[in-house]
Design a protein around this motif. Structure first.
Motif, PDB file in Angstrom:
ATOM      1  N   GLU A 164       0.816  -1.216   0.000  1.00  0.00           N
ATOM      2  CA  GLU A 164       0.000   0.000   0.000  1.00  0.00           C
ATOM      3  C   GLU A 164       0.852   1.269   0.000  1.00  0.00           C
ATOM      4  OE1 GLU A 164      -2.525  -0.540   3.378  1.00  0.00           O
ATOM      5  OE2 GLU A 164      -3.858  -1.928   2.320  1.00  0.00           O
ATOM      6  N   ALA A 165       2.111   1.162   0.409  1.00  0.00           N
ATOM      7  CA  ALA A 165       3.014   2.321   0.428  1.00  0.00           C
ATOM      8  C   ALA A 165       3.703   2.563  -0.915  1.00  0.00           C
ATOM      9  CB  ALA A 165       4.063   2.142   1.518  1.00  0.00           C
ATOM     10  N   ALA A 170      -0.344   3.796  -3.708  1.00  0.00           N
ATOM     11  CA  ALA A 170      -0.857   4.738  -2.710  1.00  0.00           C
ATOM     12  C   ALA A 170      -1.664   5.847  -3.381  1.00  0.00           C
ATOM     13  CB  ALA A 170       0.297   5.331  -1.908  1.00  0.00           C
ATOM     14  N   ALA A 171      -1.155   6.358  -4.503  1.00  0.00           N
ATOM     15  CA  ALA A 171      -1.870   7.415  -5.231  1.00  0.00           C
ATOM     16  C   ALA A 171      -3.200   6.900  -5.759  1.00  0.00           C
ATOM     17  CB  ALA A 171      -0.997   7.936  -6.373  1.00  0.00           C
ATOM     18  N   TYR A 172      -3.191   5.688  -6.287  1.00  0.00           N
ATOM     19  CA  TYR A 172      -4.425   5.101  -6.806  1.00  0.00           C
ATOM     20  C   TYR A 172      -5.448   4.908  -5.694  1.00  0.00           C
ATOM     21  CZ  TYR A 172      -7.559   1.476  -8.582  1.00  0.00           C
ATOM     22  OH  TYR A 172      -8.666   0.740  -8.921  1.00  0.00           O
ATOM     23  N   MET A 173      -4.988   4.412  -4.546  1.00  0.00           N
ATOM     24  CA  MET A 173      -5.911   4.159  -3.439  1.00  0.00           C
ATOM     25  C   MET A 173      -6.498   5.443  -2.859  1.00  0.00           C
ATOM     26  SD  MET A 173      -4.189   0.979  -1.378  1.00  0.00           S
ATOM     27  CE  MET A 173      -4.398  -0.684  -1.995  1.00  0.00           C
ATOM     28  N   LYS A 174      -5.801   6.565  -3.043  1.00  0.00           N
ATOM     29  CA  LYS A 174      -6.326   7.855  -2.573  1.00  0.00           C
ATOM     30  C   LYS A 174      -7.238   8.512  -3.607  1.00  0.00           C
ATOM     31  CE  LYS A 174      -2.322   8.763   0.325  1.00  0.00           C
ATOM     32  NZ  LYS A 174      -1.011   9.387   0.354  1.00  0.00           N
ATOM     33  N   SER A 175      -7.244   8.006  -4.813  1.00  0.00           N
ATOM     34  CA  SER A 175      -8.015   8.628  -5.887  1.00  0.00           C
ATOM     35  C   SER A 175      -9.474   8.187  -5.855  1.00  0.00           C
ATOM     36  CB  SER A 175      -7.406   8.267  -7.249  1.00  0.00           C
ATOM     37  OG  SER A 175      -7.745   6.936  -7.603  1.00  0.00           O
ATOM     38  N   ASP A 176     -10.307   8.903  -6.606  1.00  0.00           N
ATOM     39  CA  ASP A 176     -11.716   8.532  -6.674  1.00  0.00           C
ATOM     40  C   ASP A 176     -11.939   7.357  -7.629  1.00  0.00           C
ATOM     41  OD1 ASP A 176     -11.258   9.787  -9.080  1.00  0.00           O
ATOM     42  OD2 ASP A 176     -12.787  11.340  -8.813  1.00  0.00           O
ATOM     43  N   ARG A 177     -10.883   6.899  -8.290  1.00  0.00           N
ATOM     44  CA  ARG A 177     -10.991   5.734  -9.167  1.00  0.00           C
ATOM     45  C   ARG A 177     -10.870   4.427  -8.395  1.00  0.00           C
ATOM     46  NH1 ARG A 177      -6.866   5.052 -12.264  1.00  0.00           N
ATOM     47  NH2 ARG A 177      -5.486   6.444 -11.126  1.00  0.00           N
ATOM     48  N   PHE A 178     -10.328   4.503  -7.171  1.00  0.00           N
ATOM     49  CA  PHE A 178     -10.108   3.291  -6.390  1.00  0.00           C
ATOM     50  C   PHE A 178     -11.424   2.764  -5.831  1.00  0.00           C
ATOM     51  CE2 PHE A 178      -9.157   1.296  -2.199  1.00  0.00           C
ATOM     52  CZ  PHE A 178      -8.551   0.157  -2.696  1.00  0.00           C
ATOM     53  N   MET A 179     -11.633   1.459  -5.960  1.00  0.00           N
ATOM     54  CA  MET A 179     -12.852   0.809  -5.497  1.00  0.00           C
ATOM     55  C   MET A 179     -12.540   0.013  -4.231  1.00  0.00           C
ATOM     56  SD  MET A 179     -15.228  -1.968  -7.529  1.00  0.00           S
ATOM     57  CE  MET A 179     -15.041  -1.035  -9.029  1.00  0.00           C
ATOM     58  N   LYS A 180     -12.977   0.513  -3.107  1.00  0.00           N
ATOM     59  CA  LYS A 180     -12.801  -0.208  -1.839  1.00  0.00           C
ATOM     60  C   LYS A 180     -13.830  -1.327  -1.722  1.00  0.00           C
ATOM     61  CE  LYS A 180     -11.259  -0.673   2.471  1.00  0.00           C
ATOM     62  NZ  LYS A 180      -9.953  -1.283   2.735  1.00  0.00           N
TER      63      LYS A 180
END
Length: 196
Positions: A164-165, A170-180
């Motif tokens: 995740e680091a 990390a940038a992808y996970m902070k973006s609105d494109r990332f699907m949690k």
């Protein structure tokens, strides 16, 4: 080609696979390991051969189909079932009833992953490979499903943190494109709702 099903010389965990192989008319042979007599119940016939089998996670039962080697009784059943179109299609399988049994066996599986990873940075060594992307997703979903499941496996938790680091991850996970979420489709009992 004749398959080989290896297990102790008992019914045990291999019997459902034997029944399925018989039902489907699959050519196979049994490879039996024989437990010694009391009081020691010597199992060296298996433990001496286990590290020589060329499997990352050798276990009994295992199935050999040509170059393919499958371990764990449920994985063997799924493999045979897929080959013979005996896979359930109903989305109504009750996952709630399956969860306790799944969580009971999960620590043993996670320990195998943890032991395999050891003190390496990534699953294949010092360099990240596609395997780490697969393992991240598998471990993260399990962490979502049962948040404490990795508590006893520091190296697996560290792997998730390290993944995740990574700058681009990390940038992808902070973006609105990332699907949690959702993790699973609508018919699943778990992980099928989008978090707000």
């Amino acid at each position: 080609m004749t398959m080989k099903l290896a297990y102790w010389d008992i019914r045990g965990l291999a019997q459902p696979a034997r029944l399925l192989l018989e039902y489907t008319g699959t050519k196979y042979e049994d490879k039996f390991y024989i437990c010694g007599e009391a009081p020691d119940y010597d199992k060296s016939c298996w433990f001496d051969e286990k590290p020589t089998l060329g499997m990352d996670f050798p276990n009994l039962p295992y199935l050999e189909d040509g170059d393919r080697k499958i371990v764990q009784s449920n994985a063997i059943m799924r493999y045979i079932a897929r080959k013979h179109n005996l896979w359930p299609t109903s989305p109504l399988l009750n996952q709630d009833k399956m969860k306790p049994g799944y969580l009971q066996m999960l620590p043993d599986v996670l320990k195998q992953f943890s032991d395999f990873l050891g003190d390496r940075k990534w699953f294949a060594g010092d360099k990240i490979t596609f395997v780490d992307f697969i393992m991240y997703e598998l471990l993260d979903q399990h962490r979502m499903f049962h948040p404490t499941c990795l508590d006893d496996f520091k190296n697996l938790k560290d792997l998730l943190d390290r993944f995740e680091a990574l700058e681009k991850i990390a940038a992808y996970m902070k973006s609105d494109r990332f699907m949690k979420t959702p993790v699973n489709n609508k018919m699943a009992k778990w992980g099928n709702k989008k978090e707000k």
